[in-house]
Scaffold this active site. Structure first.
Site, PDB file in Angstrom:
ATOM      1  N   SER A 162       1.255  -0.968   1.905  1.00  0.00           N
ATOM      2  CA  SER A 162       2.347  -0.951   0.938  1.00  0.00           C
ATOM      3  C   SER A 162       2.530   0.411   0.278  1.00  0.00           C
ATOM      4  CB  SER A 162       2.141  -2.033  -0.125  1.00  0.00           C
ATOM      5  OG  SER A 162       1.088  -1.673  -0.987  1.00  0.00           O
ATOM      6  N   LYS A 213      -1.052   1.038  -6.591  1.00  0.00           N
ATOM      7  CA  LYS A 213       0.411   1.010  -6.817  1.00  0.00           C
ATOM      8  C   LYS A 213       0.843   2.287  -7.518  1.00  0.00           C
ATOM      9  CE  LYS A 213       1.378  -3.303  -5.673  1.00  0.00           C
ATOM     10  NZ  LYS A 213       2.157  -3.583  -4.496  1.00  0.00           N
TER      11      LYS A 213
END
Lengths: 431, 148
Positions: free
Chosen positions: B69, B106
């Site tokens: 991701s 993230k």
């Protein structure tokens, strides 16, 4: 100048170390078990609230797994040791002198620091929380005993937000606090001493503070008299300089463990001893020493009084000092063969490397063979490097056994998050 | 502790050493003679990647990436992250967040009181942290080590 000490320690240190890398454990009752998964050696706050005692045998708490979601872990001293080293390094920057007292606590000498000491201590806590993710408490006082007691207060009374200094309160308030703490919490007052003191009517810390020093000396000796002085803010104990301690090489290296289950056969004992000596030799090489004496011992379980008991040790002088695992393993095997008696259920065996001195000091020996030495040292370097890189025991002596039965039970050990490449924590990037 | 009888041990110590060649005595060091090395004053120690990658050793941890991701940030599955917890998390930095009991990598977005944890991959939606929801930023990613 009046001395000022701080005692800093990690809250539920082992559990907190585990939580850093496994956030799932946050807010849950967690216990860490001793190296045979036998006893409880650390409890989270939530586990304490369930009434789990420190040091209790694990089977007593097992029913709480189902009923209260108790989580249990084997101890991971590799992880705790690394986190401890980081903790001490960070704390060491906050004071000119530091005494590392145990794996999770140290004294700091704050004498002469011009800052507001409570704010200074809050800064320490903040730094450690940020850098390491570990919660800590700090106690501050004019003696080590007072600092230790202040730490106890910081931990129990949450409104102090992790830092308690005796300068917070006047004499009356201090006495009231001390009257509220039982005598067993004083540094150096063990269980037996506590009972004896209570028999003399000294129940609270405040009682001890105001006890007659001459009476205390007569009945309990100078050590406790010193404690009374320390409770009155007269510092009698100084910091032991740990920096010097660390610089000094160890004079002996010990490697021993209790077996996960009783061991009867010589073969298994030999494997155990060889693997202990392997570990000890690694430490020996780390500090750049050779050893000239080897001590091997074994014993049955003294807590099984109905079993036949046997304990024996042997010291083996080595002709030439060495740090070669193979040489040490050879003598360790010979030693255990010598002291082994069949027909006993052995609980523990161990190895001590003694008579340590800087490597290379006894090169002049008649029997020494320099090229062989050189090869040995190269081989050991390769072995250490491989084991560091790929995890301990990647390369080991076959004599240590290929699938040992005697090893510790530690079925729920967490990964070595900070010291092994293949056991790092995972950062998820899949959502 | 009694001193043991060592005969069997000694006999193994005194085993004959077989060797094929004869060695000359070892003398440590060399006799200085002749021209001194002109480079002797210019030796520098080798570069150490730790100096470059680890500025705060106590606060630095390595983590292994799992998943794709963050591929837009050059962070691939299996990469090694050098996380420096002494750095302050701020808008735009790649961080490790403790999210639902998991350590997650993230990109941190802080705008107009809104906090988002964004992936660097269009296939993964951003996660919005609502008011009152507690977000724990575990550390700031300082470097990514990617095997080529």
């Amino acid at each position: 100048m009046r001395p000022v000490f701080a005692l800093v320690d990690g809250n539920n240190f082992y559990v907190s170390c585990e939580r850093v890398f496994n956030p799932r454990l946050e807010g849950k009752p967690v216990v860490v078990l001793s190296n045979n998964d036998g006893c409880i050696v650390a409890r989270s706050q939530e586990a304490r609230a369930l009434g789990i005692r420190m040091g209790a045998p694990f089977f007593e708490a097992k029913h709480l797994i189902r009923s209260h979601g108790l989580i249990w872990l084997s101890s991971n001293y590799t992880l705790y040791g690394d986190m401890s080293a980081r903790l001490m390094a960070v704390l060491g920057e906050f004071a000119p002198h530091q005494e590392i007292y145990s794996i999770d606590e140290c004294f700091l000498d704050l004498t002469g620091i011009p800052n507001d000491l409570v704010a200074h201590a809050q800064q320490m806590r903040k730094r450690i929380k940020q850098y390491l993710g570990l919660p800590t408490c700090v106690g501050i006082g004019h003696s080590k005993t007072l600092a230790k007691l202040a730490n106890h207060i910081a931990k129990k009374r949450l409104h102090y937000q992790g830092v308690f200094s005796w300068s917070h309160c006047n004499r009356l308030e201090a006495d009231a606090l001390m009257a509220d703490i039982e005598i067993g919490e004083v540094w150096g007052v063990g269980r037996r001493l506590k009972i004896k003191l209570e028999q003399c009517g000294i129940r609270s810390v405040c009682d001890l503070k105001y006890a007659s020093t001459s009476l205390i000396r007569k009945r309990f000796g100078v050590v406790l008299e010193r404690t009374v002085h320390e409770l009155n803010g007269i510092s009698c104990l100084h910091l032991e300089d740990t920096e010097d301690h660390q610089a000094v090489r160890k004079h002996q290296i010990i490697s021993s463990k209790s077996f996960g289950k009783p061991v009867h056969e010589l073969d298994e004992l030999r494997q155990a001893v060889v693997s202990y000596v392997t570990r000890a030799a690694e430490k020996l090489r780390q500090q750049g020493s050779w050893c000239s004496h080897l001590l091997i011992y074994l014993r049955t379980n003294p807590f099984a009084p109905h079993d036949p008991q046997y304990a024996k040790s042997i010291t083996i002088p080595l002709l030439v000092g060495t740090d070669d695992t193979r040489v040490l393993a050879k003598y360790a095997s010979a030693g255990i063969e010598r002291i082994y008696r069949p027909g006993f259920a052995y609980k523990k065996a161990g190895v001590m490397l003694l008579d340590l001195h800087p490597a290379g000091q006894d090169l002049g020996d008649l029997f020494c063979n320099p090229p062989q030495r050189e090869r040995s040292s190269q081989l050991m370097q390769v072995m250490d490097r491989l084991n560091q890189e790929y995890g301990s025991n990647t390369l080991r002596l076959a004599a240590a056994g290929l699938r040992p039965q005697w090893t510790m039970r530690s079925s729920e050990r967490s990964p070595n998050y900070t010291t092994a490449w293949h056991e790092l924590a995972q950062a998820c990037a899949n959502r | 502790m009694k001193s043991p009888d060592l005969n069997p041990l000694l006999s193994s110590c005194f085993a004959p050493i077989r060797r094929r060649s004869c060695y000359r005595p070892l003398i440590a060091g060399r006799a200085p003679a002749g021209f001194p090395s002109p480079a002797a004053d210019h030796y520098d120690k080798r570069l150490d990647l730790n100096e470059h990658l680890v500025l705060h050793p106590e606060a630095t941890f390595f983590l292994r990436v799992k998943g794709n991701s963050m591929i837009g940030a050059g962070i691939h599955d299996g990469d090694l992250l050098v996380v420096d917890r002494s750095l302050e998390p701020s808008h735009g930095r790649v961080v490790i967040a403790a999210l639902d009991g998991e350590l997650t990598v993230k990109r941190l977005h802080q705008q107009r009181g809104k906090i988002l944890l964004c992936a660097d991959n269009p296939d993964y939606p951003a996660i919005e942290i609502r008011q009152g929801q507690e977000l724990q930023i575990w550390g700031v990613v300082a470097h990514v080590i990617h095997k080529v």
